[in-house]
Design an enzyme around this catalytic site. Sequence first.
Site, short mmCIF file in Angstrom:
data_model
loop_
_atom_site.label_atom_id
_atom_site.label_comp_id
_atom_site.label_asym_id
_atom_site.label_seq_id
_atom_site.Cartn_x
_atom_site.Cartn_y
_atom_site.Cartn_z
N ASN A 32 0.83 -1.21 0.00
CA ASN A 32 0.00 0.00 0.00
C ASN A 32 0.86 1.26 0.00
OD1 ASN A 32 0.96 0.18 2.60
ND2 ASN A 32 -1.03 0.49 3.57
N ASP A 56 -4.10 -2.84 0.12
CA ASP A 56 -3.89 -2.84 1.56
C ASP A 56 -4.28 -4.22 2.08
OD1 ASP A 56 -4.39 -2.43 4.42
OD2 ASP A 56 -4.09 -0.31 3.92
N VAL A 57 -3.39 -4.86 2.83
CA VAL A 57 -3.67 -6.24 3.27
C VAL A 57 -4.83 -6.33 4.25
CG1 VAL A 57 -1.44 -7.38 2.88
CG2 VAL A 57 -1.82 -6.11 5.01
N LYS A 103 -4.94 -20.63 2.67
CA LYS A 103 -5.82 -21.79 2.88
C LYS A 103 -6.58 -22.13 1.59
CE LYS A 103 -10.13 -22.67 5.29
NZ LYS A 103 -11.13 -22.01 6.15
N ARG A 104 -7.12 -21.06 0.97
CA ARG A 104 -7.95 -21.27 -0.22
C ARG A 104 -7.16 -21.87 -1.37
NH1 ARG A 104 -10.43 -16.50 -0.01
NH2 ARG A 104 -9.01 -15.49 -1.44
N TYR A 143 2.54 -3.00 17.82
CA TYR A 143 3.42 -3.80 16.96
C TYR A 143 3.75 -5.14 17.63
CZ TYR A 143 7.59 -4.81 14.08
OH TYR A 143 8.52 -5.39 13.24
N THR A 173 17.51 -5.66 11.38
CA THR A 173 18.15 -5.84 10.07
C THR A 173 18.38 -4.47 9.44
OG1 THR A 173 17.13 -8.00 9.82
CG2 THR A 173 17.84 -6.93 7.80
P1 NAD Z 1 9.31 -1.46 5.78
O1 NAD Z 1 8.49 -0.49 6.54
O2 NAD Z 1 10.41 -0.96 4.90
O3 NAD Z 1 8.40 -2.40 4.88
C1 NAD Z 1 7.07 -2.70 5.18
C2 NAD Z 1 6.29 -2.67 3.89
O4 NAD Z 1 4.92 -3.04 4.16
C3 NAD Z 1 6.25 -1.28 3.25
O5 NAD Z 1 6.51 -1.40 1.88
C4 NAD Z 1 4.84 -0.81 3.53
O6 NAD Z 1 4.38 0.13 2.58
C5 NAD Z 1 4.07 -2.11 3.50
N1 NAD Z 1 2.82 -2.07 4.26
C6 NAD Z 1 2.62 -1.60 5.53
N2 NAD Z 1 1.34 -1.73 5.87
C7 NAD Z 1 0.70 -2.31 4.81
C8 NAD Z 1 -0.65 -2.69 4.55
N3 NAD Z 1 -1.62 -2.50 5.47
N4 NAD Z 1 -0.94 -3.23 3.36
C9 NAD Z 1 0.01 -3.42 2.42
N5 NAD Z 1 1.30 -3.07 2.60
C10 NAD Z 1 1.63 -2.53 3.79
O7 NAD Z 1 9.90 -2.48 6.86
P2 NAD Z 1 10.93 -3.67 6.71
O8 NAD Z 1 12.09 -3.38 7.60
O9 NAD Z 1 11.18 -3.98 5.28
O10 NAD Z 1 10.11 -4.85 7.40
C11 NAD Z 1 9.43 -5.83 6.64
C12 NAD Z 1 8.82 -6.86 7.57
O11 NAD Z 1 9.84 -7.46 8.37
C13 NAD Z 1 7.80 -6.27 8.55
O12 NAD Z 1 6.73 -7.18 8.72
C14 NAD Z 1 8.57 -6.14 9.83
O13 NAD Z 1 7.74 -6.22 10.95
C15 NAD Z 1 9.52 -7.33 9.74
N6 NAD Z 1 10.72 -7.11 10.56
C16 NAD Z 1 11.69 -6.23 10.16
C17 NAD Z 1 12.80 -6.02 10.97
C18 NAD Z 1 13.91 -5.08 10.59
O14 NAD Z 1 14.84 -4.91 11.36
N7 NAD Z 1 13.91 -4.49 9.42
C19 NAD Z 1 12.91 -6.69 12.19
C20 NAD Z 1 11.88 -7.55 12.57
C21 NAD Z 1 10.81 -7.77 11.73
#
Ligand code: NAD
Length: 323
Positions: A32, A56-57, A103-104, A143, A173
Site C-alpha cells: 500500500n 492494503d492487506v 488456505k484457499r 506492533y 536488520t
Molecule cells: P518497511 O516499513 O520498509 O516495509 C514494510 C512494507 O509493508 C512497506 O513497503 C509498507 O508500505 C508495507 N505495508 C505496511 N502496511 C501495509 C498494509 N496494510 N498493506 C500493504 N502493505 C503494507 O519495513 P521492513 O524493515 O522492510 O520490514 C518488513 C517486515 O519485516 C515487517 O513485517 C517487519 O515487521 C519485519 N521485521 C523487520 C525487521 C527489521 O529490522 N527491518 C525486524 C523484525 C521484523
Amino acid sequence: MRILVTGGAGFIGSHLCERLLADGHEVMCLDNFYTGRRANIARLLSNTDFEVIRHDVTQSILLEPDRIFHLACPASPVHYQWNPVKTVKTNVMGTINMLGLAKRVKARLLHASTSEVYGDPEVHPQREDYWGNVNPIGPRSCYDEGKRVAETLCFDYHRQNGVDIRVVRIFNTYGPRMLMNDGRVVSNFVVQALRGEDITLYGDGSQTRSFCYVDDLIEAMVRMMNNDEHIGPVNLGNPGEFTILQLAQLVVELTGSSSNLVRRPLPKDDPTRRRPDITRAREWLGWEPTVQLREGLGRTIDYFEQLLRDGEPERVKMRTGGP
Ligand code: NAD
Ligand code: UDP
C-alpha cells in the site's frame, strides 16, 4: 513458482523480490506504499516476471500464488506508532486475509515475525522457546502484540485448517533501501553522520542490539521457505551484540564524520538488550550470517552517500488511512 510478497516495496521486501526474480520465479509485489517506495522496486518494473499490486492487506484479495512471503507491516517504531490502530489491523486483519488466501489456494505462507515478540527480554540471548516479556498496553504494543497475535493466527490456521506455514522471527536488520527518515537507529546514525548533524543517542546508549545485514537475512528467509521439515518459529539475526553507543562510534569512524553524540530521552519500553540464539537456524537451515557489522555498515553508508548526492527527496508521508 508464482510468489506473492506482501510489503514487497519496503526495505526487506524489495531485496526479497529481487532475489526471487533472480531465482527464476514470478513475483507479485503487493504493497500500500505506506513506508514502501516505488524507487525500491523501480529496476524490477521492466522484468516481465514482476508485477506490482497496490493494495492494503487489511482488505481481502483474490490471487493465486504458490507461495506467500507475508511482510506487510511498518517496522520502524516511528512509523508503526503513527497510527497504532492501523498497525494492529495490519497485523491481525492483514494476516487473517493472507492466511485465508493461503488456505484457499493451498499456498505455503512465511510470516515475517520479529524479535519484538520477546519484548524487553529477561532471558538472554533469546531462544525461540522463551515466551517473552511484553507490555500489552504501552506505545510499542500495537506492533509487539500485533506480531504475537499474527504468530498465533499462523499456528491456529495450521492446526485448524492445515495451512502450510513458516514463521521467522527477524532481529534488527539493516542495509541499503532503509528509509532516510525511517527513525531506526542505523539509518538515523548514518544519515546524521553524513550530514554532520548531531547523532541522537537515546538514553545513555548502553542498550544493546544485534544487527543483521539484509543479504544474510534474505538468504535465511528463502532457506526457511524452502524447508520441508520445519515450520518454526526460528530466530533470524546476527548474534554479534553491540551497545548503541558502540554503533554510534563505529558509524562516526567509518564515515569520518565530525558529528557530536548527543543524548535524547530513552523512548518508553525500549528493550535494554537483544541478541538472538541462532542454534535452531544453524541446525535447520545450515545458515549463519556472513557479513560483519563493519562491512555491512560500509555498504549502507555508500548507499546513503549516493542518495544524499542525488538529492533524493524524502517522500514518506505519514498516512492515516489505506491506499
Ligand atoms: P518497511 O516499513 O520498509 O516495509 C514494510 C512494507 O509493508 C512497506 O513497503 C509498507 O508500505 C508495507 N505495508 C505496511 N502496511 C501495509 C498494509 N496494510 N498493506 C500493504 N502493505 C503494507 O519495513 P521492513 O524493515 O522492510 O520490514 C518488513 C517486515 O519485516 C515487517 O513485517 C517487519 O515487521 C519485519 N521485521 C523487520 C525487521 C527489521 O529490522 N527491518 C525486524 C523484525 C521484523
Ligand atoms: N536509537 C537511538 N537513536 C536513534 C534511533 C534509535 O539511540 O536515533 C536507539 C533506540 O532507542 C533503541 C535502538 O537504538 O534502543 C534501536 O532502535 P530502532 O528503532 O532501530 O529499533 P528497535 O528499538 O525496534 O530495536
